[in-house]
Design an enzyme around this catalytic site. Structure first.
Site, PDB file in Angstrom:
ATOM      1  N   ASP A  87      50.248  36.947  43.342  1.00 36.76           N
ATOM      2  CA  ASP A  87      49.351  38.207  43.890  1.00 36.76           C
ATOM      3  C   ASP A  87      48.934  37.905  45.541  1.00 36.76           C
ATOM      4  O   ASP A  87      47.763  36.780  45.291  1.00 36.76           O
ATOM      5  CB  ASP A  87      49.035  39.357  43.335  1.00 36.76           C
ATOM      6  CG  ASP A  87      49.622  39.948  42.255  1.00 36.76           C
ATOM      7  OD1 ASP A  87      51.027  39.522  41.513  1.00 36.76           O
ATOM      8  OD2 ASP A  87      49.057  40.577  41.798  1.00 36.76           O
ATOM      9  N   ASP A  88      48.346  38.281  46.457  1.00 35.73           N
ATOM     10  CA  ASP A  88      48.217  38.546  46.906  1.00 35.73           C
ATOM     11  C   ASP A  88      48.594  37.798  48.073  1.00 35.73           C
ATOM     12  O   ASP A  88      47.360  37.609  49.626  1.00 35.73           O
ATOM     13  CB  ASP A  88      46.592  37.941  46.771  1.00 35.73           C
ATOM     14  CG  ASP A  88      45.835  38.961  46.210  1.00 35.73           C
ATOM     15  OD1 ASP A  88      45.918  39.857  45.845  1.00 35.73           O
ATOM     16  OD2 ASP A  88      44.791  39.305  45.005  1.00 35.73           O
ATOM     17  N   HIS A 138      53.132  44.245  48.138  1.00 34.13           N
ATOM     18  CA  HIS A 138      51.599  44.338  47.450  1.00 34.13           C
ATOM     19  C   HIS A 138      50.910  45.361  48.404  1.00 34.13           C
ATOM     20  O   HIS A 138      49.559  45.393  48.765  1.00 34.13           O
ATOM     21  CB  HIS A 138      50.813  42.904  46.603  1.00 34.13           C
ATOM     22  CG  HIS A 138      49.541  42.735  46.385  1.00 34.13           C
ATOM     23  ND1 HIS A 138      49.905  43.790  44.917  1.00 34.13           N
ATOM     24  CD2 HIS A 138      48.813  41.994  46.021  1.00 34.13           C
ATOM     25  CE1 HIS A 138      49.216  43.240  44.212  1.00 34.13           C
ATOM     26  NE2 HIS A 138      48.359  42.677  44.848  1.00 34.13           N
ATOM     27  N   HIS A 142      46.363  45.112  50.824  1.00 31.94           N
ATOM     28  CA  HIS A 142      45.350  45.375  49.313  1.00 31.94           C
ATOM     29  C   HIS A 142      44.654  45.825  49.273  1.00 31.94           C
ATOM     30  O   HIS A 142      43.425  45.888  48.639  1.00 31.94           O
ATOM     31  CB  HIS A 142      45.312  44.387  49.698  1.00 31.94           C
ATOM     32  CG  HIS A 142      44.388  43.351  48.122  1.00 31.94           C
ATOM     33  ND1 HIS A 142      43.758  43.674  47.136  1.00 31.94           N
ATOM     34  CD2 HIS A 142      45.430  42.713  46.725  1.00 31.94           C
ATOM     35  CE1 HIS A 142      43.936  42.837  45.436  1.00 31.94           C
ATOM     36  NE2 HIS A 142      45.170  42.282  45.961  1.00 31.94           N
ATOM     37  N   HIS A 239      48.007  34.381  41.281  1.00 31.43           N
ATOM     38  CA  HIS A 239      47.063  34.615  42.253  1.00 31.43           C
ATOM     39  C   HIS A 239      47.313  33.941  43.266  1.00 31.43           C
ATOM     40  O   HIS A 239      47.420  32.701  42.788  1.00 31.43           O
ATOM     41  CB  HIS A 239      46.012  35.555  42.568  1.00 31.43           C
ATOM     42  CG  HIS A 239      45.581  36.466  41.972  1.00 31.43           C
ATOM     43  ND1 HIS A 239      45.742  36.262  39.930  1.00 31.43           N
ATOM     44  CD2 HIS A 239      45.796  38.139  42.509  1.00 31.43           C
ATOM     45  CE1 HIS A 239      45.682  37.603  40.071  1.00 31.43           C
ATOM     46  NE2 HIS A 239      45.494  38.706  41.241  1.00 31.43           N
TER      47      HIS A 239
END
Length: 742
Positions: A87-88, A138, A142, A239
């Site tokens: 993620d991210d 995503h 965020h 991540h």
């Protein structure tokens, strides 16, 4: 100098300015929106409602398809199948390193990427797909989807899909909401947002194993948290951005070989569930993505450029302030060191050009006649007034006061008329709305004892300073005269002897051919010419005169517009001083450069600074913004307090200084913009005359002060009275027809 036409003042640029500032603000706001991108460690926005989602959701598997009528379908990874998810990202530091590890172990994964990050690093998104991985959404910034209104959630998903489409040509169909975890943690608010996303065609991907790598517990702990029990498959959350991910990279080198040795395979989410790969994006969607990425890039560039501009402006302002304070101190010490008893330096001719000055002319003339300096003649040149200005002076019946009448020809012509009639070689030029202190003339002419000095600037004070606008102008005058002029004096580049109070040596006046009518700022033009002729121009702060300042924003605009435009004309006229040597070159490289930088270029950038301030109030750290404003205000207040102290004024008006940034400052830089546009168009501005109210007359009464002991004045030879003489020019034989008022 080419012929200039008198044209209407341009106005279309105001529309362009508003539009341009609107675009800049929009771009900065976009940058603020997309750069406030968080990570899992930032935590979701707190919600008051933590009601759990339906049991079909909280008790289901990690991959969920939410259908209509509350239908929930969930699926798990097959046995011995691991879907690594990151993620991210994408992150230029960590995403490539993770991709390298995956390639080394021939593992595939799913990257849930933030749309704004994809726009920043589209090459990383392309590499992800090129190496056999897949990309899911995503959101764009965020964002915590449970806290978003429906329109914002739709925008987040759409912008992310467009960003991925522009970067890769593919459209994401998987969604992992930021701050999500295992199904059991889903709340009712989360579920409502997830359903909204499902209506847009997204498949929800939560996680079976949350490694908590954003806590950085160590590579071994992360690898242990990613191992499923027995032979079960799992969706594993890690991540690739949002902080230091070195432990995550190291954990992959521990986890993948160990599980591969046990027969596990590492696949994308779609591959593990047998779903189609990312579908191709449409042409329109790709172009929308490209357009928004361009806007985002522009916004980031603007934010960086304006930040740099702010830093440069602050640095220049700091250097300017330091120079002002140092020069003011040096000037003060020099005045104290060179202080001598006042001396009689010769008879003085005072020239007062006047056009419709009925409100102030009597007070002006009385204050000049009341001067304690001996041998003063006062010449009032009526420039075709229609309000009886000349008649008022004649009715005063004051000895030594002369009235000259001429058809309306402008202030420079009136000054030259008066200079030509003047009997003496020391000339004091005074505006018709100015009231002198009794000792002003005597103090003003003292620097002329030095034969190198050709002109002296006095100290003009605002008489009508009661209202807010008056206080602002009072502070501006005090700071300008007591800091700027002292600095100009020390640097020997004084650009302006004010028309309200200035003394000139006749020889200097004749050297430059008198007062030019080529610019609207005749005092600035005249002073620059005197400097370029090799004469020194100095400042005498003890010579005080009171003037009437504009009492409305409209009048202030007209006055400052004329001043600014005229100053630009004078700067252009004397631009060759930049290449000259000696006194002229010193003035050009010091004075003209200073005026160009601080009175033209920096004010032209001021609107963008204000736009940046609005942007900062909404998107920058509030404590930083408040501290910056407080620091700037404190420095400005301290500077003004020091200038007031130098001028012997009270600090009472300082309370109005912070308010000056709201209206007054904007008016001043808008004047510069208007003047610049007018100058570039080559037009010639009309003379805007201010309506006088007689405010300066309050300072015309007698004042108690120590009168110096002057020597007896010389006998001035009277001249016969003649009438109807032609207007003389400077350097011509002085006319003999005076009209003394007895």
């Amino acid at each position: 100098m080419g012929k200039r036409v008198l044209r209407r003042e341009p106005r279309a640029h105001w529309i362009l300015l508003v539009l341009a500032m609107g675009v800049v603000l929009a771009e900065l706001s976009l940058n603020g929106y997309v750069t406030h991108v968080g990570s899992e460690g930032d935590g979701p926005a707190p919600l008051s409602d933590r009601t759990p989602a339906p049991a079909a959701v909280t008790g289901g598997a990690a991959v969920q398809r939410l259908g209509p009528d509350a239908a929930v379908g969930t699926r798990s990874m097959p046995a011995k199948t691991i879907a690594l998810t990151f993620d991210d990202g994408p992150d230029p530091r960590w995403t490539p390193r993770i991709l390298d590890v995956l390639a080394r172990h021939r593992a595939r994964a799913t990257f849930f990427q933030v749309g704004s990050q994809v726009n920043e690093h589209p090459e990383l998104a392309r590499r992800v797909l090129d190496e056999g991985h897949e990309i899911g959404s995503h959101t764009f910034t965020h964002a915590d989807v449970a806290a978003l209104p429906s329109w914002r959630l739709d925008a987040e998903l759409t912008l992310t899909a467009n960003a991925v489409a522009a970067a890769t040509g593919r459209r994401p169909v998987l969604l992992r909401p930021p701050y999500s975890s295992v199904p059991a943690a889903v709340t009712a608010a989360d579920h409502r947002a997830h359903r909204r996303a499902a209506e847009a065609g997204y498949l929800l991907v939560l996680t079976d194993l949350d490694t908590g790598d954003w806590h950085r517990p160590g590579a071994a702990a992360i690898a242990a948290a990613a191992r499923p029990r027995g032979t079960a498959g799992a969706v594993v959350m890690m991540h690739d951005s949002g902080g230091d991910r070195a432990q995550t990279v190291a954990a992959l080198d521990l986890l993948i070989p160990a599980l591969q040795a046990k027969g596990y395979r590492f696949v994308t989410v779609s591959e593990g569930l047998g779903l189609p790969a990312m579908p191709p994006a449409g042409t329109a969607q790709r172009w929308r993505g490209h357009a928004f990425r361009a806007a985002q890039t522009t916004g980031g560039w603007l934010a960086g450029a304006l930040t740099s501009l702010m830093l440069v402006a602050l640095a220049l302002g700091g250097l300017r302030l330091l120079a002002q304070l140092v020069c003011a101190r040096v000037h003060l010490r020099r005045l104290r060191r060179d202080r001598r008893p006042l001396e009689y330096v010769g008879p003085v001719s005072v020239i007062v050009p006047a056009y419709n000055e009925a409100a102030n002319i009597a007070a002006t003339v009385r204050s000049l006649v009341r001067s304690d300096y001996p041998a003063v003649e006062v010449i009032v040149v009526d420039d075709g007034s229609t309000d009886g200005t000349a008649d008022i002076v004649e009715r005063l019946g004051l000895l030594g006061v002369y009235v000259l009448r001429q058809p309306n020809a402008g202030k420079p012509a009136a000054l030259n008329h008066g200079i030509g009639y003047a009997q003496h070689d020391i000339l004091v030029l005074v505006d018709g709305d100015t009231v002198f202190e009794p000792d002003a003339i005597g103090r003003l002419v003292q620097p002329l004892r030095d034969p190198r000095v050709g002109a002296v600037s006095g100290n003009t004070k605002v008489a009508n300073r009661r209202g807010l606008l008056g206080r602002w102008q009072h502070l501006e005058y005090v700071i300008g005269f007591n800091l700027d002029r002292r600095m100009f004096d020390i640097a020997q580049c004084m650009p302006t002897v004010p028309g309200a109070i200035g003394a000139f040596r006749r020889e200097a006046v004749e050297d430059v051919g008198g007062v030019s009518a080529q610019t609207l700022a005749e005092d600035t033009d005249f002073t620059m010419a005197v400097l370029r002729a090799g004469w020194r121009v100095v400042h005498e702060p003890a010579a005080i005169a009171w003037t009437e300042a504009p009492e409305s924003l409209r009048q202030l605009w007209r006055q400052r517009y004329r001043w600014c435009y005229g100053t630009m004309q004078a700067m252009w006229k004397h631009r060759r001083a930049l290449r000259q040597r000696g006194a002229a070159g010193r003035f050009g490289r010091r004075g003209l450069s200073y005026l160009l930088l601080f009175q033209v270029l920096l004010p032209l950038t001021a609107p963008t600074v204000d736009v940046y301030a609005v942007y900062g109030a909404f998107f920058l750290e509030p404590a930083t913004v408040l501290a910056t404003w407080a620091g700037f205000t404190a420095v400005q207040t301290a500077t003004a307090a020091y200038a007031l102290h130098l001028d012997g004024e009270r600090w009472t008006p300082l309370w109005s200084l912070p308010l000056q940034q709201i209206v007054y400052r904007q008016l001043m830089y808008l004047v510069v913009i208007q003047s610049t546009v007018m100058a570039l168009l080559g037009g010639r501005l009309r003379w805007h005359r201010m309506v006088r109210t007689g405010a300066a007359t309050a300072h015309a009464g007698p004042q108690d002060h120590a009168r110096p002991s002057w020597p007896p004045p010389p006998q001035i030879r009277p001249r016969p009275d003649l009438q109807n003489q032609a207007l003389p020019t400077v350097g011509a034989q002085r006319a003999r027809d005076r009209w003394p008022i007895n």
